[in-house]
Write a protein that holds these residues in place. Structure first.
Motif, PDB file in Angstrom:
ATOM      1  N   ALA A   1       0.828  -1.200   0.000  1.00  0.00           N
ATOM      2  CA  ALA A   1       0.000   0.000   0.000  1.00  0.00           C
ATOM      3  C   ALA A   1       0.867   1.257   0.000  1.00  0.00           C
ATOM      4  O   ALA A   1       0.525   2.261  -0.646  1.00  0.00           O
ATOM      5  CB  ALA A   1      -0.936   0.003   1.209  1.00  0.00           C
ATOM      6  N   TYR A   2       1.997   1.193   0.710  1.00  0.00           N
ATOM      7  CA  TYR A   2       2.897   2.356   0.740  1.00  0.00           C
ATOM      8  C   TYR A   2       3.503   2.591  -0.635  1.00  0.00           C
ATOM      9  O   TYR A   2       3.634   3.735  -1.094  1.00  0.00           O
ATOM     10  CB  TYR A   2       3.984   2.155   1.793  1.00  0.00           C
ATOM     11  CG  TYR A   2       4.957   3.321   1.879  1.00  0.00           C
ATOM     12  CD1 TYR A   2       4.546   4.556   2.362  1.00  0.00           C
ATOM     13  CD2 TYR A   2       6.280   3.187   1.464  1.00  0.00           C
ATOM     14  CE1 TYR A   2       5.433   5.628   2.443  1.00  0.00           C
ATOM     15  CE2 TYR A   2       7.167   4.238   1.544  1.00  0.00           C
ATOM     16  CZ  TYR A   2       6.737   5.470   2.036  1.00  0.00           C
ATOM     17  OH  TYR A   2       7.615   6.528   2.103  1.00  0.00           O
ATOM     18  N   GLU A   3       3.877   1.525  -1.312  1.00  0.00           N
ATOM     19  CA  GLU A   3       4.410   1.665  -2.663  1.00  0.00           C
ATOM     20  C   GLU A   3       3.370   2.335  -3.568  1.00  0.00           C
ATOM     21  O   GLU A   3       3.705   3.230  -4.374  1.00  0.00           O
ATOM     22  CB  GLU A   3       4.815   0.310  -3.235  1.00  0.00           C
ATOM     23  CG  GLU A   3       5.381   0.399  -4.652  1.00  0.00           C
ATOM     24  CD  GLU A   3       5.660  -0.963  -5.248  1.00  0.00           C
ATOM     25  OE1 GLU A   3       6.591  -1.071  -6.063  1.00  0.00           O
ATOM     26  OE2 GLU A   3       4.927  -1.921  -4.905  1.00  0.00           O
ATOM     27  N   ALA A   4       2.121   1.916  -3.430  1.00  0.00           N
ATOM     28  CA  ALA A   4       1.059   2.518  -4.232  1.00  0.00           C
ATOM     29  C   ALA A   4       0.918   4.012  -3.922  1.00  0.00           C
ATOM     30  O   ALA A   4       0.694   4.828  -4.826  1.00  0.00           O
ATOM     31  CB  ALA A   4      -0.253   1.792  -3.979  1.00  0.00           C
ATOM     32  N   GLN A   5       1.074   4.385  -2.654  1.00  0.00           N
ATOM     33  CA  GLN A   5       1.013   5.796  -2.275  1.00  0.00           C
ATOM     34  C   GLN A   5       2.131   6.594  -2.946  1.00  0.00           C
ATOM     35  O   GLN A   5       1.911   7.727  -3.407  1.00  0.00           O
ATOM     36  CB  GLN A   5       1.117   5.943  -0.760  1.00  0.00           C
ATOM     37  CG  GLN A   5      -0.073   5.409   0.020  1.00  0.00           C
ATOM     38  CD  GLN A   5       0.166   5.449   1.521  1.00  0.00           C
ATOM     39  OE1 GLN A   5       1.017   6.204   2.006  1.00  0.00           O
ATOM     40  NE2 GLN A   5      -0.574   4.620   2.253  1.00  0.00           N
ATOM     41  N   LEU A   6       3.307   6.022  -2.998  1.00  0.00           N
ATOM     42  CA  LEU A   6       4.433   6.714  -3.641  1.00  0.00           C
ATOM     43  C   LEU A   6       4.164   6.937  -5.123  1.00  0.00           C
ATOM     44  O   LEU A   6       4.400   8.034  -5.655  1.00  0.00           O
ATOM     45  CB  LEU A   6       5.720   5.901  -3.452  1.00  0.00           C
ATOM     46  CG  LEU A   6       6.230   5.744  -2.017  1.00  0.00           C
ATOM     47  CD1 LEU A   6       7.493   4.876  -2.002  1.00  0.00           C
ATOM     48  CD2 LEU A   6       6.525   7.084  -1.372  1.00  0.00           C
ATOM     49  N   HIS A   7       3.670   5.914  -5.782  1.00  0.00           N
ATOM     50  CA  HIS A   7       3.369   6.054  -7.209  1.00  0.00           C
ATOM     51  C   HIS A   7       2.259   7.090  -7.423  1.00  0.00           C
ATOM     52  O   HIS A   7       2.311   7.874  -8.383  1.00  0.00           O
ATOM     53  CB  HIS A   7       2.964   4.705  -7.802  1.00  0.00           C
ATOM     54  CG  HIS A   7       4.115   3.796  -8.096  1.00  0.00           C
ATOM     55  ND1 HIS A   7       4.911   3.943  -9.213  1.00  0.00           N
ATOM     56  CD2 HIS A   7       4.621   2.729  -7.420  1.00  0.00           C
ATOM     57  CE1 HIS A   7       5.846   3.005  -9.222  1.00  0.00           C
ATOM     58  NE2 HIS A   7       5.694   2.260  -8.137  1.00  0.00           N
ATOM     59  N   ALA A   8       1.271   7.092  -6.539  1.00  0.00           N
ATOM     60  CA  ALA A   8       0.186   8.074  -6.670  1.00  0.00           C
ATOM     61  C   ALA A   8       0.713   9.487  -6.470  1.00  0.00           C
ATOM     62  O   ALA A   8       0.317  10.423  -7.182  1.00  0.00           O
ATOM     63  CB  ALA A   8      -0.906   7.753  -5.648  1.00  0.00           C
ATOM     64  N   PHE A   9       1.630   9.666  -5.516  1.00  0.00           N
ATOM     65  CA  PHE A   9       2.221  10.983  -5.277  1.00  0.00           C
ATOM     66  C   PHE A   9       2.988  11.453  -6.516  1.00  0.00           C
ATOM     67  O   PHE A   9       2.888  12.609  -6.925  1.00  0.00           O
ATOM     68  CB  PHE A   9       3.148  10.925  -4.063  1.00  0.00           C
ATOM     69  CG  PHE A   9       3.755  12.257  -3.691  1.00  0.00           C
ATOM     70  CD1 PHE A   9       3.151  13.059  -2.743  1.00  0.00           C
ATOM     71  CD2 PHE A   9       4.936  12.699  -4.276  1.00  0.00           C
ATOM     72  CE1 PHE A   9       3.697  14.286  -2.386  1.00  0.00           C
ATOM     73  CE2 PHE A   9       5.491  13.921  -3.934  1.00  0.00           C
ATOM     74  CZ  PHE A   9       4.870  14.717  -2.986  1.00  0.00           C
ATOM     75  N   VAL A  10       3.761  10.557  -7.103  1.00  0.00           N
ATOM     76  CA  VAL A  10       4.536  10.896  -8.304  1.00  0.00           C
ATOM     77  C   VAL A  10       3.602  11.339  -9.422  1.00  0.00           C
ATOM     78  O   VAL A  10       3.842  12.357 -10.097  1.00  0.00           O
ATOM     79  CB  VAL A  10       5.392   9.687  -8.744  1.00  0.00           C
ATOM     80  CG1 VAL A  10       5.969   9.908 -10.148  1.00  0.00           C
ATOM     81  CG2 VAL A  10       6.514   9.438  -7.743  1.00  0.00           C
ATOM     82  N   ALA A  11       2.522  10.587  -9.633  1.00  0.00           N
ATOM     83  CA  ALA A  11       1.588  10.917 -10.714  1.00  0.00           C
ATOM     84  C   ALA A  11       0.896  12.251 -10.460  1.00  0.00           C
ATOM     85  O   ALA A  11       0.761  13.092 -11.359  1.00  0.00           O
ATOM     86  CB  ALA A  11       0.567   9.794 -10.861  1.00  0.00           C
ATOM     87  N   SER A  12       0.453  12.465  -9.222  1.00  0.00           N
ATOM     88  CA  SER A  12      -0.314  13.691  -8.931  1.00  0.00           C
ATOM     89  C   SER A  12       0.544  14.944  -8.969  1.00  0.00           C
ATOM     90  O   SER A  12       0.020  16.055  -9.167  1.00  0.00           O
ATOM     91  CB  SER A  12      -0.989  13.567  -7.562  1.00  0.00           C
ATOM     92  OG  SER A  12      -0.025  13.480  -6.527  1.00  0.00           O
ATOM     93  N   HIS A  13       1.849  14.828  -8.799  1.00  0.00           N
ATOM     94  CA  HIS A  13       2.729  15.994  -8.808  1.00  0.00           C
ATOM     95  C   HIS A  13       3.542  16.095 -10.093  1.00  0.00           C
ATOM     96  O   HIS A  13       4.491  16.893 -10.170  1.00  0.00           O
ATOM     97  CB  HIS A  13       3.675  15.956  -7.604  1.00  0.00           C
ATOM     98  CG  HIS A  13       2.994  16.234  -6.296  1.00  0.00           C
ATOM     99  ND1 HIS A  13       2.270  15.268  -5.623  1.00  0.00           N
ATOM    100  CD2 HIS A  13       2.900  17.378  -5.541  1.00  0.00           C
ATOM    101  CE1 HIS A  13       1.777  15.789  -4.505  1.00  0.00           C
ATOM    102  NE2 HIS A  13       2.143  17.073  -4.437  1.00  0.00           N
ATOM    103  N   GLY A  14       3.203  15.283 -11.084  1.00  0.00           N
ATOM    104  CA  GLY A  14       3.881  15.383 -12.368  1.00  0.00           C
ATOM    105  C   GLY A  14       5.356  15.034 -12.310  1.00  0.00           C
ATOM    106  O   GLY A  14       6.175  15.632 -13.018  1.00  0.00           O
ATOM    107  N   LEU A  15       5.710  14.054 -11.483  1.00  0.00           N
ATOM    108  CA  LEU A  15       7.120  13.676 -11.296  1.00  0.00           C
ATOM    109  C   LEU A  15       7.514  12.422 -12.080  1.00  0.00           C
ATOM    110  O   LEU A  15       8.605  11.888 -11.876  1.00  0.00           O
ATOM    111  CB  LEU A  15       7.406  13.434  -9.805  1.00  0.00           C
ATOM    112  CG  LEU A  15       7.215  14.616  -8.859  1.00  0.00           C
ATOM    113  CD1 LEU A  15       7.454  14.170  -7.420  1.00  0.00           C
ATOM    114  CD2 LEU A  15       8.164  15.753  -9.217  1.00  0.00           C
TER     115      LEU A  15
END
Length: 832
Positions: free
Chosen positions: A688-702
């Motif tokens: 779940a934490y890995e999924a959070q990291l990927h979601a953060f990257v996507a939402s911030h255009g990283l």
């Protein structure tokens, strides 16, 4: 779980200078070893086959230690003409010989029967034995074995005069032309064909050096385990005070090039040379001295061992010009604390640490020429103080008799199923490691670990068992790459079924009580069975400690826990903390902590006495990082599909909330010109934490600036590919292994100021620290590293020195072994 705490739960394979250019390559697999089922009605019978017994020289020293490893084995040889005074190393054993023993003039002309040797070795009947060990530099490996026998061959060299040294052999024998030459070439051609054919009947090859391993690969197309021959380093003592003369000592035969050394020193009248030895080239050497009027060269001929040893101890340096398969004299000189000036080919490259090593023991010259020797001697004389006698001695101890026995016995035991439960004979076994007393040599350790994953705790345990070898048995509670790594090192390892205990988590998650109890009971029962054959139980992880504490009570064995956690509520649930307190009271004899922070937290939780807690910093080898020193960063980045022109910040740990990768990603938002490289993956239900990291990257255009590499085999290559290493744990770290590795990779390190990290980083000296969980502080720190190359250069230089000096593997292994020996000895004294 203890390995949850450390940074790099990553699979690793160290790189050598030979493989660095290929980067992350897959090693050539060894051919499968034929294995037969162990018989339960009797112990395995072992035969040892040697080429010929006519003197006590280098090959016989190896044979002596093989016999010491397997004292019940029977010995076979083509001939046995040993004098009474030279037979002691055979321990009174009879030798079965071939028909050559009875041929005319065989005592003095046995070599003349070379054409008959293949036939003779095939007539030795070893069919009654389960295991055949050949010690071969000529034909011993050609002994006939059956499909149910295991044949292990320790190769000093493929038949030199039949392969790459044929032309040199013919020249020295004056057989370069004529009918005799034609006959000799025909015989050697036959020997080569026979040599290749018989290599197929060997199940496992062992080479006495990497040089010979490459010969075996070239000639037989087979891989070989490298186990250096034994050197009696204890017969030589360290001497710090050196006198103003150089020494060379060997049998005077052409390939030793003693005449070149003499001529070189004749051209350096200000440098004194002493020459010890005798042989066919003695007259040639003496004539060279007279011809050059070299009054600075003293040739004293053959000398007793005591005289040779005395000169080795006092010499400024030992000069060695031969291309040897190994070169025992080179190691003996270093055992005296004497540095070596050697020809840079053959075995010397593996026994001498050159001037580019952090702890050099000598230097090399590139050609067997007078000019090259002179240049090397002058370079040495410019600054002899850089070669410390203590470093020379420490390097020589890698080749001790004890190390040979442990490695060779461990390799044979791993190869032969019938020997899996056997132990290295402990009587009169010298130990070449940190502790040399009798207790250490007999020490038997049962090491237990809960994981099959190659985490930081497992990497640290691997360093320990590599040093203890045949004196340690490892029990794992799960299968995986760690088991394979242990087996590659020749370590006995069992994998137990953990049952429901596999689902126990540090933060308090547990399986149903009865299932957990059943799983614990099964593990304790199996561990007790193995512990009865050991002197001490060494628990490497938290769950293993619980099982070990219980097993120790039943087996009446002391338990040492290697604590790699900060035992606090930030890392453990209340139930787990209560269990740790109970185990400390019930069954722990001693605790080894990986940092003062870990030790303090444990003492506060348990009131464990300070005298039973020792801090031993993790030892981390520099070799995988040093091997990449000359590999361009662009090559590493291309291999990993990373951008060439970006400033890359690396994070190296499993993906977990408390590891704080999200803090690094937040810092990337604040530093638009940077990229983040995340090496690692979730392990213990943290997807779940890995999924959070990927979601953060996507939402911030990283997406273009964050690179998820997952698990990587070669972390050293990944670290050398980035520009800086970030350690971002948001709760106190027990140690901080990734920080030391970043220092070894010669990268500036930014670490979170808490726990064991503060014992590694001296802020603004060898690294930078910032507040845990503060993305703004981390962003500012990384921006400063990017903008200030001079700062980075200073931090890198100091960091590397800190890592090598304070966190080297030798001090780590010695510390752990000393504690295990002390605890086992204390228990033995109490029960005696």
């Amino acid at each position: 779980m203890n390995h949850d705490i450390v940074e790099e739960d990553l699979l690793r394979r160290p790189m050598t200078r030979d493989t660095a250019a290929d980067l992350i390559t897959t090693p050539v697999a060894k051919p499968p070893v034929k294995r037969r089922q162990a018989r339960s009605d009797r112990p395995a019978r072992i035969a040892i086959v040697h080429d010929w017994l006519v003197t006590y020289a280098g090959a016989e020293r190896v044979l002596e230690q093989i016999v010491a490893c397997f004292p019940d084995a029977d010995i076979f040889s083509l001939v046995d003409f040993l004098d009474v005074d030279d037979r002691a190393f055979l321990r009174g054993k009879p030798v079965t010989t071939s028909f050559i023993q009875k041929l005319p003039l065989a005592r003095t002309k046995y070599r003349a029967y070379l054409p008959l040797m293949p036939l003779a070795i095939e007539q030795l009947d070893v069919s009654a034995y389960d295991v055949v060990i050949s010690s071969s530099h000529a034909v011993a490996k050609g002994v006939l074995t059956g499909p149910d026998q295991v044949h292990i061959s320790y190769v000093h060299s493929p038949i030199r005069y039949a392969w790459d040294l044929q032309h040199q052999y013919l020249q020295q024998s004056k057989l370069t032309r004529g009918p005799k030459s034609a006959f000799a070439r025909l015989i050697l051609h036959y020997m080569r064909n026979w040599d290749i054919r018989t290599s197929n009947s060997v199940d496992a090859f062992v080479a006495n050096s990497g040089f010979i391993s490459r010969r075996i690969r070239k000639v037989y197309q087979r891989e070989a385990e490298v186990i250096f021959p034994p050197v009696d380093v204890d017969a030589f003592s360290l001497c710090e005070a050196k006198e103003d003369f150089y020494l060379t000592a060997s049998r005077m035969v052409p390939y030793k090039k003693i005449d070149l050394i003499v001529e070189a020193f004749a051209n350096m009248p200000q440098r004194k040379l002493v020459v010890i030895g005798d042989g066919p080239d003695m007259q040639k050497v003496r004539e060279k001295v007279r011809e050059k009027a070299a009054s600075n060269v003293q040739v004293i001929g053959y000398q007793p061992f005591e005289v040779l040893r005395d000169h080795m101890r006092r010499a400024k340096a030992f000069v060695f010009a031969a291309e040897e398969d190994f070169g025992i004299s080179v190691v003996e000189a270093q055992a005296c604390g004497t540095p070596v000036i050697a020809y840079g080919k053959g075995g010397a490259l593996e026994t001498v640490r050159d001037e580019y090593d952090p702890h050099p023991t000598g230097l090399f010259f590139s050609e067997q020429s007078v000019e090259s020797i002179i240049a090397a001697v002058e370079s040495f004389a410019d600054d002899p103080a850089r070669f410390r006698p203590a470093d020379c001695r420490a390097n020589a101890e890698r080749f001790s008799i004890g190390h040979f026995r442990e490695r060779f016995f461990g390799f044979v035991r791993e190869t032969v199923p019938a020997l899996q439960r056997t132990s290295l004979p402990s009587n009169d076994v010298p130990v070449g490691s940190a502790v040399h007393d009798q207790t250490s040599s007999a020490l038997r350790v049962l090491a237990i670990d809960q994981s099959g994953v190659m985490g930081g705790a497992e990497l640290s345990l691997l360093e320990i068992v590599k040093a203890l070898k045949a004196r340690v048995q490892v029990v794992l509670f799960d299968d995986g790459p760690f088991r394979a790594a242990l087996r590659r090192e020749g370590v006995a390892v069992d994998v137990l079924d953990p049952g429901a205990t596999r689902d126990i988590r540090k933060q308090g998650g547990t399986p149903p009580l009865m299932k957990a109890v059943k799983g614990v009971a099964s593990l304790v029962r199996e561990t007790v069975e193995r512990a009865r054959h050991s002197d001490v139980i060494y628990a490497n992880t938290q769950r293993a400690m619980v099982i070990g504490a219980l097993a120790g009570r039943f087996a009446r064995r002391p338990v040492v826990w290697h604590l790699r956690d900060i035992v606090s509520r930030e890392h453990f649930g209340s139930r787990q903390l209560a269990i740790i307190k109970w185990c400390a009271k019930l069954g722990l004899a001693h605790v080894i902590a990986n940092s003062a922070a870990s030790a303090r937290a444990f003492a506060e939780l348990t009131n464990f006495g300070d005298r039973r807690i020792d801090v031993v910093f993790n030892g981390i080898p520099a070799a995988p990082f040093d091997a990449l020193r000359d590999v361009p960063q662009s090559v590493l980045r291309a291999r990993l599909n990373l951008p060439q022109d970006a400033f890359l910040v690396g994070s190296f740990s499993r993906l977990a909330q408390w590891k704080g990768q999200h803090v690094l990603l937040e810092a990337m938002v604040l530093n638009p010109g940077m990229h983040a490289v995340l090496v690692g993956a979730p392990l213990f239900g943290e997807n779940a934490y890995e999924a959070q990291l990927h979601a953060f990257v996507a939402s911030h255009g990283l997406n273009d600036r964050v690179h998820f590499l997952g698990f990587q085999d070669d972390v050293a290559a990944c670290m050398c590919a980035v520009d800086a290493v970030a350690h971002t744990s948001i709760t106190p770290e027990p140690f901080g292994r990734v920080i030391v590795e970043g220092m070894l990779a010669r990268r500036p390190v930014a670490g979170a100021r808490a726990g064991g990290v503060t014992e590694i980083i001296d802020d603004n000296v060898n690294g930078l620290m910032c507040t845990p969980g503060d993305a703004h502080a981390l962003a500012d720190t990384l921006a400063e590293l990017r903008a200030n190359p001079a700062l980075c250069e200073r931090l890198v230089a100091q960091g590397y020195q800190t890592a090598v000096r304070k966190f080297g593997t030798q001090a780590y292994v010695e510390g752990v072994e000393r504690i295990l020996t002390s605890v086992a000895g204390a228990k033995a004294r109490l029960t005696s």
